[in-house]
Design a protein around this motif. Structure first.
Motif, PDB file in Angstrom:
ATOM      1  N   ALA A 144     -10.116   4.474  -2.273  1.00  0.00           N
ATOM      2  CA  ALA A 144     -11.187   3.477  -2.162  1.00  0.00           C
ATOM      3  C   ALA A 144     -12.316   3.968  -1.268  1.00  0.00           C
ATOM      4  O   ALA A 144     -13.497   3.811  -1.596  1.00  0.00           O
ATOM      5  CB  ALA A 144     -10.624   2.157  -1.631  1.00  0.00           C
ATOM      6  N   CYS A 145     -11.965   4.568  -0.148  1.00  0.00           N
ATOM      7  CA  CYS A 145     -12.986   5.069   0.773  1.00  0.00           C
ATOM      8  C   CYS A 145     -13.810   6.171   0.113  1.00  0.00           C
ATOM      9  O   CYS A 145     -15.041   6.212   0.263  1.00  0.00           O
ATOM     10  CB  CYS A 145     -12.328   5.580   2.047  1.00  0.00           C
ATOM     11  SG  CYS A 145     -13.504   6.119   3.306  1.00  0.00           S
ATOM     12  N   THR A 146     -13.151   7.037  -0.625  1.00  0.00           N
ATOM     13  CA  THR A 146     -13.859   8.124  -1.308  1.00  0.00           C
ATOM     14  C   THR A 146     -14.862   7.574  -2.306  1.00  0.00           C
ATOM     15  O   THR A 146     -16.041   7.955  -2.305  1.00  0.00           O
ATOM     16  CB  THR A 146     -12.860   9.060  -2.015  1.00  0.00           C
ATOM     17  OG1 THR A 146     -11.964   9.612  -1.049  1.00  0.00           O
ATOM     18  CG2 THR A 146     -13.579  10.180  -2.740  1.00  0.00           C
ATOM     19  N   SER A 147     -14.411   6.660  -3.173  1.00  0.00           N
ATOM     20  CA  SER A 147     -15.324   6.146  -4.196  1.00  0.00           C
ATOM     21  C   SER A 147     -16.435   5.301  -3.584  1.00  0.00           C
ATOM     22  O   SER A 147     -17.580   5.348  -4.040  1.00  0.00           O
ATOM     23  CB  SER A 147     -14.569   5.394  -5.289  1.00  0.00           C
ATOM     24  OG  SER A 147     -13.828   4.329  -4.764  1.00  0.00           O
ATOM     25  N   MET A 148     -16.140   4.552  -2.519  1.00  0.00           N
ATOM     26  CA  MET A 148     -17.196   3.785  -1.832  1.00  0.00           C
ATOM     27  C   MET A 148     -18.239   4.710  -1.231  1.00  0.00           C
ATOM     28  O   MET A 148     -19.445   4.468  -1.340  1.00  0.00           O
ATOM     29  CB  MET A 148     -16.601   2.938  -0.699  1.00  0.00           C
ATOM     30  CG  MET A 148     -16.060   1.629  -1.092  1.00  0.00           C
ATOM     31  SD  MET A 148     -15.589   0.759   0.439  1.00  0.00           S
ATOM     32  CE  MET A 148     -14.364  -0.322  -0.218  1.00  0.00           C
ATOM     33  N   THR A 149     -17.767   5.754  -0.577  1.00  0.00           N
ATOM     34  CA  THR A 149     -18.677   6.712   0.057  1.00  0.00           C
ATOM     35  C   THR A 149     -19.558   7.383  -0.988  1.00  0.00           C
ATOM     36  O   THR A 149     -20.773   7.536  -0.787  1.00  0.00           O
ATOM     37  CB  THR A 149     -17.870   7.763   0.854  1.00  0.00           C
ATOM     38  OG1 THR A 149     -17.105   7.076   1.859  1.00  0.00           O
ATOM     39  CG2 THR A 149     -18.773   8.792   1.506  1.00  0.00           C
ATOM     40  N   LEU A 150     -18.972   7.776  -2.115  1.00  0.00           N
ATOM     41  CA  LEU A 150     -19.742   8.404  -3.178  1.00  0.00           C
ATOM     42  C   LEU A 150     -20.775   7.440  -3.753  1.00  0.00           C
ATOM     43  O   LEU A 150     -21.925   7.825  -4.010  1.00  0.00           O
ATOM     44  CB  LEU A 150     -18.814   8.911  -4.286  1.00  0.00           C
ATOM     45  CG  LEU A 150     -17.915  10.081  -3.892  1.00  0.00           C
ATOM     46  CD1 LEU A 150     -16.921  10.392  -5.003  1.00  0.00           C
ATOM     47  CD2 LEU A 150     -18.728  11.306  -3.520  1.00  0.00           C
ATOM     48  N   ALA A 179     -17.498  13.603  -0.598  1.00  0.00           N
ATOM     49  CA  ALA A 179     -16.145  13.029  -0.689  1.00  0.00           C
ATOM     50  C   ALA A 179     -15.307  13.432   0.520  1.00  0.00           C
ATOM     51  O   ALA A 179     -14.527  12.640   1.044  1.00  0.00           O
ATOM     52  CB  ALA A 179     -15.467  13.477  -1.983  1.00  0.00           C
ATOM     53  N   ASN A 180     -15.492  14.660   0.980  1.00  0.00           N
ATOM     54  CA  ASN A 180     -14.730  15.143   2.135  1.00  0.00           C
ATOM     55  C   ASN A 180     -15.232  14.583   3.450  1.00  0.00           C
ATOM     56  O   ASN A 180     -14.656  14.859   4.496  1.00  0.00           O
ATOM     57  CB  ASN A 180     -14.749  16.671   2.164  1.00  0.00           C
ATOM     58  CG  ASN A 180     -13.931  17.258   1.038  1.00  0.00           C
ATOM     59  OD1 ASN A 180     -12.952  16.668   0.601  1.00  0.00           O
ATOM     60  ND2 ASN A 180     -14.333  18.413   0.554  1.00  0.00           N
ATOM     61  N   LYS A 181     -16.303  13.795   3.406  1.00  0.00           N
ATOM     62  CA  LYS A 181     -16.840  13.187   4.618  1.00  0.00           C
ATOM     63  C   LYS A 181     -16.536  11.694   4.706  1.00  0.00           C
ATOM     64  O   LYS A 181     -16.983  11.026   5.633  1.00  0.00           O
ATOM     65  CB  LYS A 181     -18.349  13.409   4.686  1.00  0.00           C
ATOM     66  CG  LYS A 181     -18.728  14.879   4.804  1.00  0.00           C
ATOM     67  CD  LYS A 181     -20.231  15.061   4.802  1.00  0.00           C
ATOM     68  CE  LYS A 181     -20.591  16.521   4.710  1.00  0.00           C
ATOM     69  NZ  LYS A 181     -20.697  17.176   5.984  1.00  0.00           N
ATOM     70  N   CYS A 182     -15.764  11.165   3.759  1.00  0.00           N
ATOM     71  CA  CYS A 182     -15.456   9.739   3.836  1.00  0.00           C
ATOM     72  C   CYS A 182     -14.612   9.490   5.090  1.00  0.00           C
ATOM     73  O   CYS A 182     -13.846  10.353   5.523  1.00  0.00           O
ATOM     74  CB  CYS A 182     -14.772   9.250   2.558  1.00  0.00           C
ATOM     75  SG  CYS A 182     -12.981   9.272   2.527  1.00  0.00           S
ATOM     76  N   PRO A 183     -14.788   8.339   5.730  1.00  0.00           N
ATOM     77  CA  PRO A 183     -14.103   8.074   7.000  1.00  0.00           C
ATOM     78  C   PRO A 183     -12.577   8.186   6.948  1.00  0.00           C
ATOM     79  O   PRO A 183     -11.962   8.671   7.904  1.00  0.00           O
ATOM     80  CB  PRO A 183     -14.542   6.650   7.345  1.00  0.00           C
ATOM     81  CG  PRO A 183     -15.884   6.517   6.700  1.00  0.00           C
ATOM     82  CD  PRO A 183     -15.774   7.291   5.410  1.00  0.00           C
ATOM     83  N   ILE A 184     -11.951   7.792   5.853  1.00  0.00           N
ATOM     84  CA  ILE A 184     -10.492   7.896   5.782  1.00  0.00           C
ATOM     85  C   ILE A 184     -10.066   9.353   5.648  1.00  0.00           C
ATOM     86  O   ILE A 184      -9.089   9.783   6.265  1.00  0.00           O
ATOM     87  CB  ILE A 184      -9.922   7.032   4.631  1.00  0.00           C
ATOM     88  CG1 ILE A 184     -10.232   5.559   4.868  1.00  0.00           C
ATOM     89  CG2 ILE A 184      -8.423   7.255   4.461  1.00  0.00           C
ATOM     90  CD1 ILE A 184      -9.620   4.943   6.119  1.00  0.00           C
ATOM     91  N   HIS A 185     -10.810  10.148   4.878  1.00  0.00           N
ATOM     92  CA  HIS A 185     -10.526  11.586   4.792  1.00  0.00           C
ATOM     93  C   HIS A 185     -10.603  12.207   6.185  1.00  0.00           C
ATOM     94  O   HIS A 185      -9.720  12.965   6.588  1.00  0.00           O
ATOM     95  CB  HIS A 185     -11.523  12.270   3.847  1.00  0.00           C
ATOM     96  CG  HIS A 185     -11.355  13.749   3.754  1.00  0.00           C
ATOM     97  ND1 HIS A 185     -10.813  14.349   2.657  1.00  0.00           N
ATOM     98  CD2 HIS A 185     -11.643  14.748   4.629  1.00  0.00           C
ATOM     99  CE1 HIS A 185     -10.767  15.671   2.861  1.00  0.00           C
ATOM    100  NE2 HIS A 185     -11.275  15.922   4.048  1.00  0.00           N
ATOM    101  N   LYS A 186     -11.658  11.871   6.905  1.00  0.00           N
ATOM    102  CA  LYS A 186     -11.831  12.416   8.255  1.00  0.00           C
ATOM    103  C   LYS A 186     -10.710  11.965   9.185  1.00  0.00           C
ATOM    104  O   LYS A 186     -10.194  12.753   9.979  1.00  0.00           O
ATOM    105  CB  LYS A 186     -13.199  12.025   8.802  1.00  0.00           C
ATOM    106  CG  LYS A 186     -14.336  12.747   8.069  1.00  0.00           C
ATOM    107  CD  LYS A 186     -15.671  12.123   8.316  1.00  0.00           C
ATOM    108  CE  LYS A 186     -16.318  12.590   9.584  1.00  0.00           C
ATOM    109  NZ  LYS A 186     -17.695  12.099   9.741  1.00  0.00           N
ATOM    110  N   ALA A 187     -10.297  10.692   9.065  1.00  0.00           N
ATOM    111  CA  ALA A 187      -9.213  10.187   9.912  1.00  0.00           C
ATOM    112  C   ALA A 187      -7.897  10.896   9.604  1.00  0.00           C
ATOM    113  O   ALA A 187      -7.162  11.292  10.514  1.00  0.00           O
ATOM    114  CB  ALA A 187      -9.061   8.679   9.727  1.00  0.00           C
ATOM    115  N   LEU A 188      -7.603  11.063   8.317  1.00  0.00           N
ATOM    116  CA  LEU A 188      -6.337  11.676   7.934  1.00  0.00           C
ATOM    117  C   LEU A 188      -6.282  13.170   8.224  1.00  0.00           C
ATOM    118  O   LEU A 188      -5.208  13.723   8.443  1.00  0.00           O
ATOM    119  CB  LEU A 188      -6.065  11.437   6.442  1.00  0.00           C
ATOM    120  CG  LEU A 188      -5.751   9.996   6.053  1.00  0.00           C
ATOM    121  CD1 LEU A 188      -5.707   9.859   4.536  1.00  0.00           C
ATOM    122  CD2 LEU A 188      -4.440   9.542   6.673  1.00  0.00           C
TER     123      LEU A 188
END
Length: 129
Positions: free
Chosen positions: A51-57, A108-117
């Protein structure tokens, strides 16, 4: 960010999750002792990344007036040798140049959940009663 609360639900492992007035369930699959009434915690973790990825995109493409009509993000998580391995597949739908697609992959690699994980995580646990 709003707090998430979990408490016992119906069945052997079901959990009722609350975020303000929003209510949803988490559960284990039947073969894992649950009743299968909702996604398990790992599936919610995958859903958060998807969800975070698609929202960020969507936010980025809208701001840059790109022709992105949809971003379909599928996340699979496997555990091997005590390592969580995330596989994220992204399908971009719309009239996009190769440069725009490459830039959206970077975003996509900058979405907040990606960064958190992928960053350092600290969990503070305390009893409150």
């Amino acid at each position: 960010m709003r707090k998430v609360q979990s408490q016992f639900g119906d069945g052997p492992l079901q959990q009722k999750l609350l975020v303000d007035d929003l209510q949803f369930l988490s559960d284990a699959a039947l073969d894992q002792g649950g009743s299968g009434s909702g996604p398990n915690p790992h599936e919610y973790l995958g859903a958060a990344l998807a969800a975070c990825t698609s929202m960020t995109l969507k936010m980025y493409a809208t701001r840059k007036a790109m022709g992105l009509e949809n971003a379909i993000v599928t996340v699979d998580i496997e555990r091997s040798d005590d390592i969580e391995k995330f596989t994220r597949d992204i399908t971009l739908v719309g009239n996009l140049s190769l440069e725009e697609k490459a830039r959206l992959l970077e975003i996509a690699n900058k979405c907040p959940i990606h960064k958190a994980l992928s960053g350092e995580i600290q969990i503070k646990t305390q009893l409150v009663n």
